[in-house]
Write a protein that holds these residues in place. Structure first.
Motif, PDB file in Angstrom:
ATOM      1  N   PHE A 198       0.829  -1.201   0.000  1.00  0.00           N
ATOM      2  CA  PHE A 198       0.000   0.000   0.000  1.00  0.00           C
ATOM      3  C   PHE A 198       0.868   1.257   0.000  1.00  0.00           C
ATOM      4  O   PHE A 198       0.512   2.272  -0.601  1.00  0.00           O
ATOM      5  N   PHE A 199       1.989   1.183   0.690  1.00  0.00           N
ATOM      6  CA  PHE A 199       2.931   2.306   0.696  1.00  0.00           C
ATOM      7  C   PHE A 199       3.394   2.610  -0.733  1.00  0.00           C
ATOM      8  O   PHE A 199       3.410   3.770  -1.159  1.00  0.00           O
ATOM      9  N   LEU A 200       3.735   1.576  -1.472  1.00  0.00           N
ATOM     10  CA  LEU A 200       4.180   1.762  -2.854  1.00  0.00           C
ATOM     11  C   LEU A 200       3.049   2.311  -3.723  1.00  0.00           C
ATOM     12  O   LEU A 200       3.266   3.203  -4.556  1.00  0.00           O
ATOM     13  N   LEU A 201       1.834   1.767  -3.536  1.00  0.00           N
ATOM     14  CA  LEU A 201       0.693   2.247  -4.309  1.00  0.00           C
ATOM     15  C   LEU A 201       0.408   3.720  -4.047  1.00  0.00           C
ATOM     16  O   LEU A 201       0.116   4.487  -4.961  1.00  0.00           O
ATOM     17  N   GLY A 202       0.491   4.107  -2.771  1.00  0.00           N
ATOM     18  CA  GLY A 202       0.190   5.482  -2.412  1.00  0.00           C
ATOM     19  C   GLY A 202       1.269   6.455  -2.831  1.00  0.00           C
ATOM     20  O   GLY A 202       1.011   7.461  -3.493  1.00  0.00           O
ATOM     21  N   VAL A 203       2.520   6.142  -2.459  1.00  0.00           N
ATOM     22  CA  VAL A 203       3.628   7.071  -2.693  1.00  0.00           C
ATOM     23  C   VAL A 203       3.991   7.164  -4.171  1.00  0.00           C
ATOM     24  O   VAL A 203       4.200   8.259  -4.704  1.00  0.00           O
ATOM     25  N   PHE A 204       4.077   6.011  -4.850  1.00  0.00           N
ATOM     26  CA  PHE A 204       4.535   6.016  -6.230  1.00  0.00           C
ATOM     27  C   PHE A 204       3.408   5.859  -7.252  1.00  0.00           C
ATOM     28  O   PHE A 204       3.614   6.086  -8.432  1.00  0.00           O
ATOM     29  N   GLY A 205       2.215   5.464  -6.789  1.00  0.00           N
ATOM     30  CA  GLY A 205       1.104   5.283  -7.710  1.00  0.00           C
ATOM     31  C   GLY A 205       0.166   6.466  -7.713  1.00  0.00           C
ATOM     32  O   GLY A 205       0.197   7.309  -8.611  1.00  0.00           O
ATOM     33  N   TYR A 206      -0.675   6.538  -6.688  1.00  0.00           N
ATOM     34  CA  TYR A 206      -1.711   7.572  -6.666  1.00  0.00           C
ATOM     35  C   TYR A 206      -1.125   8.976  -6.556  1.00  0.00           C
ATOM     36  O   TYR A 206      -1.664   9.919  -7.129  1.00  0.00           O
ATOM     37  N   THR A 207      -0.021   9.128  -5.826  1.00  0.00           N
ATOM     38  CA  THR A 207       0.613  10.442  -5.706  1.00  0.00           C
ATOM     39  C   THR A 207       1.053  10.963  -7.065  1.00  0.00           C
ATOM     40  O   THR A 207       0.744  12.101  -7.446  1.00  0.00           O
ATOM     41  N   LEU A 208       1.786  10.132  -7.805  1.00  0.00           N
ATOM     42  CA  LEU A 208       2.315  10.567  -9.095  1.00  0.00           C
ATOM     43  C   LEU A 208       1.201  10.756 -10.122  1.00  0.00           C
ATOM     44  O   LEU A 208       1.208  11.722 -10.894  1.00  0.00           O
ATOM     45  N   GLN A 209       0.230   9.840 -10.130  1.00  0.00           N
ATOM     46  CA  GLN A 209      -0.872   9.983 -11.082  1.00  0.00           C
ATOM     47  C   GLN A 209      -1.625  11.295 -10.854  1.00  0.00           C
ATOM     48  O   GLN A 209      -1.914  12.038 -11.793  1.00  0.00           O
ATOM     49  N   SER A 210      -1.922  11.581  -9.590  1.00  0.00           N
ATOM     50  CA  SER A 210      -2.653  12.809  -9.263  1.00  0.00           C
ATOM     51  C   SER A 210      -1.827  14.046  -9.593  1.00  0.00           C
ATOM     52  O   SER A 210      -2.344  15.030 -10.132  1.00  0.00           O
ATOM     53  N   ARG A 211      -0.538  13.993  -9.278  1.00  0.00           N
ATOM     54  CA  ARG A 211       0.331  15.149  -9.544  1.00  0.00           C
ATOM     55  C   ARG A 211       0.420  15.424 -11.047  1.00  0.00           C
ATOM     56  O   ARG A 211       0.317  16.572 -11.480  1.00  0.00           O
ATOM     57  N   PHE A 212       0.615  14.373 -11.829  1.00  0.00           N
ATOM     58  CA  PHE A 212       0.716  14.569 -13.280  1.00  0.00           C
ATOM     59  C   PHE A 212      -0.585  15.145 -13.845  1.00  0.00           C
ATOM     60  O   PHE A 212      -0.565  16.038 -14.701  1.00  0.00           O
ATOM     61  N   PHE A 213      -1.719  14.639 -13.354  1.00  0.00           N
ATOM     62  CA  PHE A 213      -3.003  15.127 -13.867  1.00  0.00           C
ATOM     63  C   PHE A 213      -3.245  16.572 -13.453  1.00  0.00           C
ATOM     64  O   PHE A 213      -3.714  17.392 -14.256  1.00  0.00           O
ATOM     65  N   PHE A 214      -2.919  16.923 -12.220  1.00  0.00           N
ATOM     66  CA  PHE A 214      -3.079  18.300 -11.752  1.00  0.00           C
ATOM     67  C   PHE A 214      -2.183  19.240 -12.550  1.00  0.00           C
ATOM     68  O   PHE A 214      -2.569  20.363 -12.875  1.00  0.00           O
ATOM     69  N   MET A 215      -0.973  18.788 -12.862  1.00  0.00           N
ATOM     70  CA  MET A 215      -0.061  19.614 -13.653  1.00  0.00           C
ATOM     71  C   MET A 215      -0.592  19.790 -15.075  1.00  0.00           C
ATOM     72  O   MET A 215      -0.463  20.875 -15.664  1.00  0.00           O
ATOM     73  N   ALA A 216      -1.195  18.753 -15.625  1.00  0.00           N
ATOM     74  CA  ALA A 216      -1.764  18.853 -16.969  1.00  0.00           C
ATOM     75  C   ALA A 216      -2.834  19.941 -17.022  1.00  0.00           C
ATOM     76  O   ALA A 216      -2.947  20.682 -18.011  1.00  0.00           O
TER      77      ALA A 216
ATOM     78  N   ILE B 155      -4.166   4.036   1.073  1.00  0.00           N
ATOM     79  CA  ILE B 155      -3.623   4.648  -0.140  1.00  0.00           C
ATOM     80  C   ILE B 155      -3.574   6.170  -0.010  1.00  0.00           C
ATOM     81  O   ILE B 155      -2.572   6.808  -0.352  1.00  0.00           O
ATOM     82  N   VAL B 156      -4.652   6.787   0.516  1.00  0.00           N
ATOM     83  CA  VAL B 156      -4.618   8.245   0.659  1.00  0.00           C
ATOM     84  C   VAL B 156      -3.652   8.667   1.767  1.00  0.00           C
ATOM     85  O   VAL B 156      -3.034   9.737   1.692  1.00  0.00           O
ATOM     86  N   LEU B 157      -3.497   7.823   2.791  1.00  0.00           N
ATOM     87  CA  LEU B 157      -2.530   8.124   3.852  1.00  0.00           C
ATOM     88  C   LEU B 157      -1.120   8.209   3.270  1.00  0.00           C
ATOM     89  O   LEU B 157      -0.392   9.187   3.496  1.00  0.00           O
ATOM     90  N   PHE B 158      -0.731   7.203   2.513  1.00  0.00           N
ATOM     91  CA  PHE B 158       0.607   7.190   1.940  1.00  0.00           C
ATOM     92  C   PHE B 158       0.745   8.186   0.791  1.00  0.00           C
ATOM     93  O   PHE B 158       1.841   8.667   0.509  1.00  0.00           O
ATOM     94  N   SER B 159      -0.374   8.512   0.150  1.00  0.00           N
ATOM     95  CA  SER B 159      -0.344   9.565  -0.873  1.00  0.00           C
ATOM     96  C   SER B 159      -0.080  10.923  -0.232  1.00  0.00           C
ATOM     97  O   SER B 159       0.636  11.757  -0.801  1.00  0.00           O
ATOM     98  N   ALA B 160      -0.666  11.134   0.943  1.00  0.00           N
ATOM     99  CA  ALA B 160      -0.401  12.381   1.678  1.00  0.00           C
ATOM    100  C   ALA B 160       1.074  12.469   2.044  1.00  0.00           C
ATOM    101  O   ALA B 160       1.702  13.536   1.922  1.00  0.00           O
ATOM    102  N   PHE B 161       1.644  11.352   2.468  1.00  0.00           N
ATOM    103  CA  PHE B 161       3.067  11.313   2.812  1.00  0.00           C
ATOM    104  C   PHE B 161       3.931  11.602   1.576  1.00  0.00           C
ATOM    105  O   PHE B 161       4.849  12.425   1.617  1.00  0.00           O
ATOM    106  N   GLY B 162       3.616  10.939   0.460  1.00  0.00           N
ATOM    107  CA  GLY B 162       4.377  11.148  -0.764  1.00  0.00           C
ATOM    108  C   GLY B 162       4.258  12.575  -1.267  1.00  0.00           C
ATOM    109  O   GLY B 162       5.244  13.180  -1.722  1.00  0.00           O
ATOM    110  N   THR B 163       3.046  13.133  -1.173  1.00  0.00           N
ATOM    111  CA  THR B 163       2.825  14.514  -1.607  1.00  0.00           C
ATOM    112  C   THR B 163       3.606  15.496  -0.739  1.00  0.00           C
ATOM    113  O   THR B 163       4.161  16.483  -1.248  1.00  0.00           O
TER     114      THR B 163
END
Length: 286
Positions: free
Chosen positions: A71-89, A185-193
């Motif tokens: 879940f750490f990998l999914l959040g930090v490297f998955g959902y974090t990056l996907q959301s960041r790329f989409f927000f930047m787009a 996933i959102v917990l680790f996404s917050a950490f990655g963000t």
């Protein structure tokens, strides 16, 4: 109601909730917020809501180390990056165009799933991919005009990361309840963000007070509700069908853009929207 129909309805609900995301982000940008701040608040608020709900309902949130690390990998490297790329787009291209490029992911999911799970697409499924993809081109085509290549690049990166994220998360949700999976996933996404944001310009809370309306909407509607229904739906119908039915999100986004951003639909966009919905119907009917 059988489980397959439940899955279809849940994914449709998830697509509708997710469709508000690019609209809310545009409004938040107009109010002075930036991507780092939006993402950190989004994931932080969603984490609080998810774990509060789990505690209230007395869910068992203990996970073994192996599952927690995944879940750490999914959040930090998955959902974090996907959301960041989409927000930047969305800083460079419109929600409609960004959605078009993001929704190249169903084809990628099918290809990845074939190699990972040996889940060879049926003829009906392949036809739905083609029809839905052509529909997307028509839905978004009239909006193309001059497109900033940076926005296209970020949207395509978001699509690639999202494809890998869907396939990987499908393995975990077979063993972990959807709401628990979403919470971690959102917990680790917050950490990655937090880490990425701290290294790339920090955060800015100096935005218009009304912007909080859009930020809270991003956290609750486009994160909590959208993620729970997405994972729960995927439990019932699998990743490939989930990704195809989720194409309806693009139609919702176009309609919301017309209503909330005054970006009106053309006849070709309406025809394309019908194609997207027909592709989703073929999957639901299979």
């Amino acid at each position: 109601m059988n489980n397959y129909l439940k899955g279809v309805l849940l994914v449709l609900a998830s697509a509708f909730a997710f469709s508000f995301l690019p609209i809310f982000v545009v409004f938040a940008y107009d109010g002075g917020a930036d991507a780092n701040t939006l993402l950190l608040i989004r994931f932080s608020l969603a984490t609080v809501v998810f774990f509060s709900y789990l505690k209230l309902k007395r869910y068992n949130i203990k996970l073994d180390r192996s599952t927690l690390f995944k879940f750490f990998l999914l959040g930090v490297f998955g959902y974090t990056l996907q959301s960041r790329f989409f927000f930047m787009a969305l800083k460079y291209i419109t929600p409609a165009i960004a959605s078009m490029f993001l929704y190249t992911y169903p084809v990628l999911v099918s290809i990845i799933t074939y190699f990972v799970d040996k889940e060879k697409p049926s003829l009906r499924l392949a036809a739905s991919i083609v029809i839905s993809s052509l529909g997307l081109v028509l839905v978004m085509g009239a909006s193309m005009g001059s497109v900033d290549i940076r926005g296209v690049g970020f949207a395509l990166l978001a699509s690639l990361v999202y494809s890998l994220y869907i396939v990987a998360s499908n393995k975990l949700i077979k063993r972990v309840p959807a709401v628990t999976a979403s919470a971690y996933i959102v917990l680790f996404s917050a950490f990655g963000t937090f880490i990425i944001g701290s290294l790339s310009g920090g955060y800015n809370l100096d935005f218009e007070p009304y912007t909080w309306i859009w930020i809270i909407g991003i956290a609750l509607v486009c994160s909590v509700i959208a993620m729970i229904t997405f994972f729960k739906g995927m439990e019932y119908i699998g990743p490939t069908k989930t990704s195809i039915i989720s194409l309806t999100e693009a139609v919702y986004t176009v309609v919301l853009s017309a209503i909330m951003l005054q970006q009106f639909l053309t006849v070709w966009q309406l025809i394309g929207g019908a194609g997207v919905l027909f592709g989703a119907y073929l999957v639901a009917r299979a």
